[in-house]
Scaffold this motif. Structure first.
Motif, mmCIF file in Angstrom:
data_model
loop_
_atom_site.group_PDB
_atom_site.id
_atom_site.type_symbol
_atom_site.label_atom_id
_atom_site.label_comp_id
_atom_site.label_asym_id
_atom_site.label_seq_id
_atom_site.Cartn_x
_atom_site.Cartn_y
_atom_site.Cartn_z
ATOM 1 N N ALA A 287 16.356 38.242 69.560
ATOM 2 C CA ALA A 287 16.899 38.027 69.700
ATOM 3 C C ALA A 287 18.111 38.938 70.594
ATOM 4 O O ALA A 287 18.721 38.645 71.137
ATOM 5 C CB ALA A 287 17.387 38.392 67.842
ATOM 6 N N LEU A 288 17.331 40.164 70.413
ATOM 7 C CA LEU A 288 18.253 41.102 71.641
ATOM 8 C C LEU A 288 17.510 40.556 73.228
ATOM 9 O O LEU A 288 18.407 40.621 74.254
ATOM 10 C CB LEU A 288 17.599 42.426 71.670
ATOM 11 C CG LEU A 288 17.702 43.479 72.605
ATOM 12 C CD1 LEU A 288 19.227 43.735 72.376
ATOM 13 C CD2 LEU A 288 17.010 44.717 72.511
ATOM 14 N N ASN A 289 16.461 40.435 73.621
ATOM 15 C CA ASN A 289 16.495 39.390 74.674
ATOM 16 C C ASN A 289 16.949 38.098 75.320
ATOM 17 O O ASN A 289 17.226 38.435 76.516
ATOM 18 C CB ASN A 289 14.900 38.894 74.994
ATOM 19 C CG ASN A 289 13.543 40.470 75.560
ATOM 20 O OD1 ASN A 289 14.546 40.684 76.369
ATOM 21 N ND2 ASN A 289 13.444 40.569 74.382
ATOM 22 N N THR A 290 17.483 37.588 74.220
ATOM 23 C CA THR A 290 17.980 36.285 74.315
ATOM 24 C C THR A 290 20.070 36.814 74.814
ATOM 25 O O THR A 290 20.204 35.401 75.577
ATOM 26 C CB THR A 290 17.966 35.310 72.841
ATOM 27 O OG1 THR A 290 17.071 34.921 72.883
ATOM 28 C CG2 THR A 290 19.096 33.856 73.218
ATOM 29 N N GLN A 291 20.217 37.277 73.678
ATOM 30 C CA GLN A 291 21.311 37.858 74.036
ATOM 31 C C GLN A 291 21.626 38.582 74.769
ATOM 32 O O GLN A 291 22.757 38.443 75.805
ATOM 33 C CB GLN A 291 21.913 38.288 73.298
ATOM 34 C CG GLN A 291 22.035 37.996 71.150
ATOM 35 C CD GLN A 291 21.781 38.514 70.459
ATOM 36 O OE1 GLN A 291 22.984 39.578 70.573
ATOM 37 N NE2 GLN A 291 22.207 38.081 68.637
ATOM 38 N N LEU A 292 21.063 39.666 75.404
ATOM 39 C CA LEU A 292 20.678 40.189 76.864
ATOM 40 C C LEU A 292 21.090 38.918 78.189
ATOM 41 O O LEU A 292 21.951 39.586 79.041
ATOM 42 C CB LEU A 292 19.766 41.086 76.779
ATOM 43 C CG LEU A 292 20.524 42.465 75.662
ATOM 44 C CD1 LEU A 292 19.501 43.269 76.022
ATOM 45 C CD2 LEU A 292 21.463 43.070 76.318
ATOM 46 N N SER A 293 20.013 38.433 77.571
ATOM 47 C CA SER A 293 20.110 36.933 79.207
ATOM 48 C C SER A 293 21.080 36.342 79.338
ATOM 49 O O SER A 293 21.455 36.339 80.057
ATOM 50 C CB SER A 293 18.223 36.100 78.952
ATOM 51 O OG SER A 293 18.280 35.317 80.111
ATOM 52 N N ALA A 294 21.441 35.642 78.115
ATOM 53 C CA ALA A 294 23.207 35.122 78.140
ATOM 54 C C ALA A 294 23.889 35.483 78.894
ATOM 55 O O ALA A 294 24.995 35.706 79.876
ATOM 56 C CB ALA A 294 23.150 34.799 76.991
ATOM 57 N N TRP A 295 24.085 37.580 78.174
ATOM 58 C CA TRP A 295 25.104 38.302 78.629
ATOM 59 C C TRP A 295 25.300 38.459 80.289
ATOM 60 O O TRP A 295 26.240 38.210 80.906
ATOM 61 C CB TRP A 295 25.097 39.511 78.559
ATOM 62 C CG TRP A 295 26.396 40.352 78.851
ATOM 63 C CD1 TRP A 295 26.646 40.219 77.246
ATOM 64 C CD2 TRP A 295 26.280 41.459 79.316
ATOM 65 N NE1 TRP A 295 28.042 41.408 77.228
ATOM 66 C CE2 TRP A 295 28.358 41.930 78.782
ATOM 67 C CE3 TRP A 295 25.359 41.027 80.529
ATOM 68 C CZ2 TRP A 295 28.716 43.297 79.812
ATOM 69 C CZ3 TRP A 295 27.100 42.064 81.167
ATOM 70 C CH2 TRP A 295 27.811 42.886 80.641
ATOM 71 N N VAL A 296 23.941 38.896 80.942
ATOM 72 C CA VAL A 296 23.862 38.880 82.327
ATOM 73 C C VAL A 296 23.955 37.425 83.140
ATOM 74 O O VAL A 296 24.828 37.350 84.409
ATOM 75 C CB VAL A 296 22.919 39.263 82.440
ATOM 76 C CG1 VAL A 296 22.188 39.167 83.921
ATOM 77 C CG2 VAL A 296 22.148 40.746 81.702
ATOM 78 N N LEU B 131 25.338 41.505 69.919
ATOM 79 C CA LEU B 131 25.610 41.509 68.725
ATOM 80 C C LEU B 131 24.329 42.400 67.784
ATOM 81 O O LEU B 131 24.067 43.504 67.487
ATOM 82 C CB LEU B 131 25.661 40.190 67.716
ATOM 83 C CG LEU B 131 25.712 40.479 66.400
ATOM 84 C CD1 LEU B 131 26.802 41.073 65.706
ATOM 85 C CD2 LEU B 131 25.454 40.105 65.312
ATOM 86 N N GLY B 132 23.022 42.126 69.045
ATOM 87 C CA GLY B 132 22.084 42.793 68.370
ATOM 88 C C GLY B 132 21.800 43.160 66.857
ATOM 89 O O GLY B 132 21.477 41.964 65.958
#
Length: 371
Positions: free
Chosen positions: A104-113, A97-98
């Motif tokens: 927020a971007l770091n948290t979401q990308l980390s979870a996606w990976v 979503l970013g």
């Protein structure tokens, strides 16, 4: 005499069998049929999807990645279950979503990976399919509440590279200048098929007197030079370009937020150099066109799982391109009807072919698809 007759009949049977073995088969295509030789085997195949992040209104109904998890799992599982799996998967932006800040971007990308690498999630990370990640505006921009517009987010490219570099080809050809800013734009070749991947929201600093930089930018000089280099190489049979933003939307060129501001700087070179197709997302729908009436295609494959209400996809799914040894390129798009709720699973909605066509350079017999 009996022996002679038997030899004649056996020879006749072998001849008939050979004729049928060489007879082209019929394949359903966009509601029609086309003759395709059985002997023409697949040289390289790849899948592409974009726009899987959940809608803003559904933020509390998703996990830390802010992805549409049921749709993501289904796409990954269907690709890995194929008898002939695609060689590559291009994920063309808006994975998360970013659009807020780098935290927020770091948290979401980390979870996606973490989801992608989790064997129990779908198994795609161990499937042998090469995943190539491409950023979208939701990874590269932030939403400014004062102006209700999106602008480049400083530091977003660095964070993208930190999490997503493992999903970029190790043998990629990189932009030699501003290596970090342009780190998500590159090219590579697989089995004589070339790909030029663009970050269509490359960061640029504000101009003097401006508060924010411009959205929708690419390193156009490098992109144009790379398209020309690859198209002129004897070792390259076809060139595909791809990025998050489409230049041609709903039957017209679009250089605003809904399209590609830098499109006029790179599209003419793609047509001139006979690029097979520009593959994109951003719009939450599926469209296939030849904007010039023939030649290079643009395909919007933004039906990966994002529902926005105003430009709703009619289905969720993914697209595939198969390039055959003869040079023929075949496009197949698959999907299932939208679930209710739109971020939920749809086990009773079967996956079916929504579009299927051979990508001819001349004007296509089936000129467009808008789903």
């Amino acid at each position: 005499m009996k022996i002679l007759k038997r030899i004649v009949w056996v020879s006749f049977a072998l001849l008939i069998g050979a004729v049928f073995a060489c007879t082209p088969r019929q394949q359903k295509q966009a509601g029609n049929t086309e003759l395709i030789a059985d002997s023409d085997s697949v040289r390289l195949s790849f899948a592409f999807i974009g726009c899987n992040r959940i809608a803003y209104s559904d933020r509390k109904k998703s996990n830390a990645s802010k992805a549409n998890v049921p749709a993501l799992k289904r796409i990954f599982r269907e690709l890995t279950a194929m008898e002939k799996k695609p060689d590559l998967l291009f994920f063309m932006g808006d994975l998360v979503l970013g659009e807020k800040d780098t935290t927020a971007l770091n948290t979401q990308l980390s979870a996606w990976v973490a989801q992608y690498e989790d064997a129990e999630f779908s198994g795609i990370a161990k499937s042998g399919i090469e995943m190539v990640a491409i950023p979208g505006n939701h990874e590269m921009l932030f939403y400014d509440e004062a102006t209700h517009n999106e602008f480049p987010l400083k530091g977003a490219t660095e964070d993208w590279l930190k999490h997503m570099s493992p999903y970029m080809p190790k043998d990629r050809n990189r932009v030699p200048f501003d290596s970090v800013i342009n780190g998500a734009t590159f090219s590579f070749v697989r089995d004589s098929i070339a790909f030029v991947v663009m970050n269509t929201d490359t960061y640029n600093a504000p101009a003097p007197g401006e508060k924010f930089g411009k959205e929708g930018q690419v390193p156009e000089d490098w992109v144009n030079a790379e398209v020309r280099r690859l198209a002129s190489s004897p070792a390259v049979k076809r060139v595909f370009t791809m990025g998050h933003r489409p230049y041609y939307v709903d039957g017209a060129y679009d250089t605003l937020h809904s399209g590609f501001p830098d499109g006029p700087k790179v599209w003419p070179t793609m047509v001139e150099q006979r690029v097979t197709a520009l593959l994109t997302a951003h719009q939450h729908k599926y469209q296939r066109w030849q904007p010039e009436g023939n030649g290079t295609y643009e395909i919007i494959a933004g039906q990966g799982g994002t529902y926005s209400g105003k430009d709703t996809p009619r289905f969720y799914g993914y697209s595939l391109i198969r390039v055959y040894n003869s040079g023929r390129a075949e496009l197949i798009t698959k999907g299932w009807d939208l679930p209710d709720p739109t971020w939920g699973a749809a086990p009773d909605n079967p996956t079916t072919i929504r579009d299927s066509v051979t990508l001819t350079w001349s004007k296509n017999k089936y000129p467009f698809s808008n789903l």
